[in-house]
Design a protein around this motif. Structure first.
Motif, PDB file in Angstrom:
ATOM      1  N   SER A 180       0.756  -1.305  -0.036  1.00 21.34           N
ATOM      2  CA  SER A 180       0.003  -0.094   0.021  1.00 21.34           C
ATOM      3  C   SER A 180       0.821   1.288   0.073  1.00 21.34           C
ATOM      4  N   ILE A 207      -4.726   2.821   2.815  1.00 19.68           N
ATOM      5  CA  ILE A 207      -4.172   3.091   4.109  1.00 19.68           C
ATOM      6  C   ILE A 207      -2.939   2.057   4.519  1.00 19.68           C
ATOM      7  N   THR A 267      -4.741  -4.389   4.580  1.00 20.13           N
ATOM      8  CA  THR A 267      -5.965  -4.054   3.438  1.00 20.13           C
ATOM      9  C   THR A 267      -6.660  -5.063   3.284  1.00 20.13           C
ATOM     10  N   ASP A 327      -4.028  -2.560  -5.579  1.00 21.73           N
ATOM     11  CA  ASP A 327      -3.315  -3.006  -4.254  1.00 21.73           C
ATOM     12  C   ASP A 327      -4.167  -3.968  -3.801  1.00 21.73           C
TER      13      ASP A 327
HETATM   14 MG    MG Z   1      -1.723  -2.777   2.299  1.00 26.16          MG
END
Ligand code: MG
Ligand code: GTP
Length: 293
Positions: free
Chosen positions: A18, A31, A39, A58
């Motif tokens: 991320s 985040i 995530t 992501d």
């Molecule tokens: Mg992540």
């Protein structure tokens, strides 16, 4: 002729996927925390330069599923990898290559998409340690190139991007100019609140928390009113999140509000409440509605 495609990020939890996406997009779309399994959804971060659009996907960190939530996360990783134009396998340079990385590498070998390896967190490594981890990465025998990077500091990121650009097929742009991600404002804001919670809690609580933004109102120019629910699974978790004299929820509220104001570019009135929602992680219908599919 323009080029563009999807690059799916695979890797263990906490390796910096991320962080990398945010660095490339140039904005916080995902985040980040030092707790594994931050995530939960596939988030698309868009990077456009010249005639090439790279959509970075992501993904949750790959780990053994424990419940409906983590099973969905694992399934999503598989589906996104299959549907992408390239895969980026991210390794944590600080920790070296372990069984988890080897497991993921095996699932990528022989797949239809080309694999590139990024060895992240090199800002923490001596030259000798870097050489050792690059050697371990090469021994995974997957991927046609290995890039040492620091997602946090930006080292090596331009070189990696140039390589990924070369892998993108010809085709039209998929997103409009200036778009950074495919998330709804509600989801982005909920994630920012969840980040504030994760960063202040320990053990099982980060995993037991979900945040839902129920409403974003604009009562007047320069002010937004955001109503958000923090779900936990037990009364004792709720007690911890509220804290003695409400200190914890206040700290979470202050930190979240700062982030929301940064994103929305105006003052924010944040209305936060904590609810117990037993076993939400096992509720398939609820996970559907949360967009964790
Ligand atoms: Mg992540
Ligand atoms: N020193 C250093 N730390 C980094 C770097 N990239 C990420 N981190 C840190 O590593 C931790 C994990 O980062 P994330 O980006 O949340 O990792 P992730 O792979 O998305 O993790 P999951 O979502 O749980 O799968 C955070 O504390 C980051 O600040 C880096 O290049 N250098």
């Amino acid at each position: 002729m323009t080029r563009g495609g999807f690059v799916a990020l695979a890797g263990r939890p906490n390796v910096g996927k991320s962080t990398f996406i945010n660095a490339v997009v140039g904005e916080k779309v995902a985040i980040v925390s030092d707790r594994p399994q931050t995530t939960r959804r596939a988030i698309r971060g868009i990077h456009r330069s010249g005639d090439c659009e790279i959509v970075l996907v992501d993904l949750p960190g790959v780990q053994r599923p424990r419940d409906a939530l983590t099973s969905r996360m694992a399934r999503r990783v598989q589906q996104e990898l299959e549907g992408s134009d390239a895969a980026l396998l991210m390794l944590n340079g600080e920790q070296g290559v372990g069984p988890g990385d080897r497991f993921i590498a095996k699932t990528l070998v022989g797949g239809a998409v080309p694999v590139t390896i990024a060895v992240n967190k090199i800002d923490r490594l001596s030259t000798a340690a870097l050489l050792a981890v690059l050697q371990q990465a090469a021994e995974l025998e997957v991927g046609e190139a290995i890039f040492p990077i620091s997602a946090r500091r930006g080292q090596g990121v331009p070189e990696l991007l140039a390589h990924l650009r070369g892998l993108m097929p010809e085709g039209p742009f998929m997103y409009s100019e200036g778009a950074v991600s495919d998330q709804s404002p509600e989801l982005l804001l909920a994630e920012l609140v969840r980040e504030a919670v994760i960063r202040r809690t320990f053990q099982e609580i980060p995993h037991a928390v979900e945040v839902v933004v129920e409403e974003i109102e604009r009562p007047r120019e320069g002010l937004a009113r955001v109503r958000a629910l923090i779900w936990v699974e037990t009364d004792s978790q709720k007690g911890i999140l509220i804290g003695a004299q409400g200190r914890m929820i206040k700290a979470i509220g202050t930190a979240s509000r700062r982030e929301l104001e940064r994103v929305l570019g105006c003052r924010v009135h944040l209305d936060l409440s904590v609810r117990v929602r037993r076993d939400w992680r096992a509720d398939e219908g609820l996970l559907d509605r949360l967009g964790i599919t």
